[in-house]
Design a protein around this motif. Sequence first.
Motif, short mmCIF file in Angstrom:
data_model
loop_
_atom_site.label_atom_id
_atom_site.label_comp_id
_atom_site.label_asym_id
_atom_site.label_seq_id
_atom_site.Cartn_x
_atom_site.Cartn_y
_atom_site.Cartn_z
N VAL A 136 -28.66 19.54 19.51
CA VAL A 136 -28.65 18.66 18.36
C VAL A 136 -28.80 17.22 18.84
O VAL A 136 -28.40 16.88 19.95
N ASP A 137 -29.41 16.36 18.00
CA ASP A 137 -29.60 14.97 18.38
C ASP A 137 -28.38 14.14 18.02
O ASP A 137 -27.79 14.30 16.95
N SER A 138 -27.98 13.24 18.91
CA SER A 138 -26.75 12.48 18.71
C SER A 138 -26.83 11.59 17.47
O SER A 138 -25.84 11.40 16.77
N LEU A 139 -28.04 11.08 17.20
CA LEU A 139 -28.19 10.21 16.03
C LEU A 139 -27.97 11.00 14.74
O LEU A 139 -27.32 10.54 13.80
N GLU A 140 -28.48 12.22 14.78
CA GLU A 140 -28.33 13.13 13.63
C GLU A 140 -26.85 13.42 13.39
O GLU A 140 -26.37 13.38 12.26
N VAL A 141 -26.12 13.66 14.50
CA VAL A 141 -24.69 13.93 14.39
C VAL A 141 -23.99 12.73 13.78
O VAL A 141 -23.16 12.86 12.87
N ALA A 142 -24.37 11.55 14.25
CA ALA A 142 -23.75 10.32 13.74
C ALA A 142 -23.98 10.18 12.24
O ALA A 142 -23.05 9.86 11.49
N THR A 143 -25.21 10.45 11.81
CA THR A 143 -25.52 10.35 10.39
C THR A 143 -24.70 11.34 9.58
O THR A 143 -24.06 10.99 8.58
N SER A 144 -24.66 12.58 10.09
CA SER A 144 -23.97 13.60 9.30
C SER A 144 -22.47 13.39 9.30
O SER A 144 -21.80 13.71 8.33
N LEU A 145 -21.91 12.81 10.40
CA LEU A 145 -20.47 12.57 10.41
C LEU A 145 -20.14 11.20 9.83
O LEU A 145 -18.97 10.79 9.81
N GLU A 146 -21.19 10.50 9.42
CA GLU A 146 -21.03 9.15 8.88
C GLU A 146 -20.29 8.23 9.84
O GLU A 146 -19.36 7.53 9.48
N LEU A 147 -20.75 8.29 11.09
CA LEU A 147 -20.13 7.42 12.13
C LEU A 147 -21.23 6.57 12.75
O LEU A 147 -22.42 6.91 12.69
N ASP A 148 -20.80 5.48 13.38
CA ASP A 148 -21.75 4.66 14.11
C ASP A 148 -22.26 5.48 15.30
O ASP A 148 -21.51 6.21 15.94
N GLN A 195 -22.98 4.62 18.23
CA GLN A 195 -22.31 4.31 19.50
C GLN A 195 -21.03 5.11 19.70
O GLN A 195 -20.64 5.41 20.83
N VAL A 196 -20.38 5.44 18.64
CA VAL A 196 -19.14 6.24 18.74
C VAL A 196 -19.47 7.63 19.31
O VAL A 196 -18.78 8.14 20.19
N ILE A 197 -20.57 8.20 18.79
CA ILE A 197 -20.99 9.52 19.30
C ILE A 197 -21.41 9.42 20.77
O ILE A 197 -21.07 10.26 21.59
N VAL A 198 -22.16 8.32 21.10
CA VAL A 198 -22.57 8.12 22.50
C VAL A 198 -21.33 8.08 23.41
O VAL A 198 -21.30 8.70 24.47
#
Lengths: 473, 581
Positions: free
Chosen positions: A21-33, A35-38
């Motif tokens: 899965v792509d980190s940006l996609e995860v961020a969007t779906s978790l509604e997080l910035d 950078q937090v996922i990174v």
Amino acid sequence: MADTGVVEALLRRVEKVDDGVDSLEVATSLELDHQVIVGAVKSLQAVGDVISAELRSSKHWELTDEGREIAEHGSHEARVFGSIPVEGLPQSELMKLSFGKIGFSKAMSNKWIRLDKAHEGGPRIFRTVESIEDQVREKLLLLQKGNASQLEEKEKNELKKRKLLSEVTVKTYWIMKGNSFSTTVTKQETELTAEMITNGSWKEKKFKPYNFEAMGVAPDCGHLHPLMKVRTQFRQIFLEMGFTEMPTNNFIESSFWNFDSLFQPQQHPARDQHDTFFLSDPALAHDFPQDYLERVKKVHSEGGFGSQGYKYDWKIEEAKKNILRTHTTAVSARMLYKLAQQKFTPVKYFSIDRVFRNETLDATHLAEFHQIEGVVADYGLTLGDLMGVLHQFFTKLGLKKWVEVGNSGIFRPEMLLPMGLPEDVSVIAWGLSLERPTMIKYGINNIRELVGHKVNLQMVYDKCGWTDFTFRM
Amino acid sequence: MPTVGVKRDLLFKALGRTYTDEEFDELCFEFGLELDEITSEKEIISREQGDSKASGASDIILYKIDVPANRYDLLCLEGLVRGLQVFKNKLEAPRYRRVSPVNGEPQKLIITKETAAVRPFAVAAVLRNITFTQERYDSFIELQEKLHQNICRKRSLVAIGTHDLDTISGPFTYTAKAPGDICFRPLNQTKEYTATQLMSLYKTDSHLRHYLHIIEDKPVYPVIYDSNGIVLSMPPIINGDHSKITLKTKNVFIECTATDVTKAKIVLDMMVTMFSEYCSQPFTPFKVLLVFQELAYRTERLSSEFINCKVGINESTEKIAQLLTRMCLRSRATGVGDEIEVEIPPTRSDVIHACDIMEDAAVAYGFNNITRTTPRTYTVAHQFPLNKLTELLRQDLAAAGFTEALNFALCSQEDIADKLGKKISETKAAHISNPKTAEFQVARTTLLPGLLKTIAANRKMPLPLKLFEISDVVLQDETKDVGARNSRRFCAVYYNKSPGFEVIHGLLDRTMQLLDVKSARGEGYHIQAADDPTFFPGRCAEIFVQGKSVGRLGVLHPDVINRFELTMPCSALEMDVEPFL
């Protein structure tokens, strides 16, 4: 460690997909910035092989602040058009609006409006068309919705030139399950503690890996001076070869022992004021072995012992003059004289100590330096013996081109016989400076960087390698 | 070692062949010389004065060759070529002969007793029917200069004058006169000067001013006249212009005046033997004064066993005679046992003992051909106890966190006295009479100034600075034959934002522990308050070992800190090492 909640949420997402899965996609779906996922990815990488993350980069178009404003409210020129009523608007009124100035010129070039400069009450602006189509806004709205592909490159570049659009590179991780994937992570310990050892908790804990690429902390230590370390090595070599150390702790010497006893004539240039330091106090030496002194005088002035001599008027006044010794051979002369006063036994002597020259100073010459000297006295020594000893000495040192760093020879009979040494005893000797090989070893070009108070202590701390001198037999 | 510069192409022409640089370097090495540098006038000028000055200079290749200090026969192209040709068996060593002039009496040089007060000796010779070329002439002048700088000790021992004999007439008189009474036109000047005037004229001459001191203070100056009262020269300063030699000169009168007659004869022999090859009858200069035995050949007899034993080879008597002959020492086996008769020519004034002959045999044999052997001398090595102790202490002081400094044994009076708040008369320092700068006025009497100067040069280093040195200082001591002795000292300093007396004190305790001395009054060591202007009042203590004072420690006086251009507090320790042997 990143927030545990985020990490676990990320792991649950990864668990559901097999091909990642792509980190940006995860961020969007978790509604997080993003950078937090990174951050969560990086902390999971440090734990071990929980996940595998591949860094990817992609480019996409993004609206600038100004671009977003236009997408919301319309382009400056459209807003200018919209603000002008049918009866027109004074130019001065328009210019008060935030978008007035830029929008006016754009709307003029689009021929949406006209300016009546001669209007009574000041210049006034009128619409020239019924309605307009705000293309700029529509294009930006398309981009904002993510439909960049519907625009031509040329159009995008035009918007970029107007600073409404910018192309940004986004770095994302493609995250997949690692070999030891798990949806729960334990908090890692940085260091083993006494408490953990006592209560055995270290067995359950995971430890953060060390960064072995980093340098350690420099030890708080003292240092020996590089020249003195090399001196130690030379002493060692002589001792290994069975040479006894001479007592050279007498910097002040009489001209007699420094020059005359060595059969150096009294007019020799080395005895000049320009080459030798003479003393004013104590200016003169006394207490010479009288009969030996007479023999020295004779061999200089008249010859003898098989020699023609120098045939000049040898003067005791000259011999009495105290100097700072110009070589340690003055000590060798004293030692050989002493040896001659007892029943002769073969000897091997060495010394390493300071000598002094009143010469012109340059990058490789100081007024004082250390002389290394080796002396062998025995029955029937030959030039072959001299070369053999030199070869052994310089081999131990690891210097191949030894001919260039020193001097060597057999002491003259005019020096040895007046001392009273047996006629069939030969004395071979060689000498070199300690500074020269040390400078070669440490790659130092200016002697002042090695000796004296002006040396940089950092050099003393750093020039400490042993290799060249230690690992040779 | 003097360096002789010769033009490469002239050298090769004279040697009858060319060499590559490597080949010639090898030849020099074999012959006991060293090819020091390959250069050109242009290169030398450009290196010393910059490219712009060098633009017009000659780029003819020069070989700079290092020649042993006593081989005066190799100081010019002529001698160098002769030596090498004989060495390579291409030429037989020439025999130099003195001949009398075909017509008339030999020239005479009369020496008057007045010269005894200033320069008592003179010898002279004539080179007859010589043919100069520009190159020969240059070499002739350069050999004079080389001899003046070397064996003549900058003209103080010997001075050479050369004259066109056909412009003057003998007999010649070497005398000495008051400077006001000597008057002549010196070389390259347009009018006459008295000797007094000349001395002031040459005060500013970059070349001649270095020789003035030789006679300046004498009541009379040396001077040589011909039979008509023409001044040939005023040695050792300048020749007369009247008799100067030119390329056209046919007969050269050479005079050497001296304070050392042996060297005067050597120098005259060199001048005539080197250039007699350009005479119509080569190698036959005419002799002037019969009192001296110039061009004397000497015969030495030695055994081939002597040579074999000293060199470490095993060659036949005949072979050794051949080796020596190649070094211009004509030799033959006499047939009596292994005796060799060796003839020492006048060019080889350096051969004064059989060991010099042995050395030439070794050169001719080739040092690299001698088998290297190891002396079988059995010995047990001993360290000098003071150095052994020093070595052990140094290691442990570094292990205690202090860094070793290495400072000069010579320094200024100020360093050991004024800067430490002491008087120079109290220091027992040995004073140097001829220091070129203030840095070499005295031998140090304490190690402390050196360490403080090291800190001053390293103020940028992170604090604290912890330094030590174990080395010798020099103190006057009437019980020694030279009136002074070395004393081995241990000195340490601690430089930080706070004085750190306890650090230096701790180092003293550690040192005593290493030296096996216990902390106790009487048998062990103790410290007790002392007054010393180098230290801050109340912050100095004297170190006693078995009741005897061995040194001091304390916090340095702020004035001392300032005088060494330091800004932080500093504590120091200095003590004698020798009592612990």
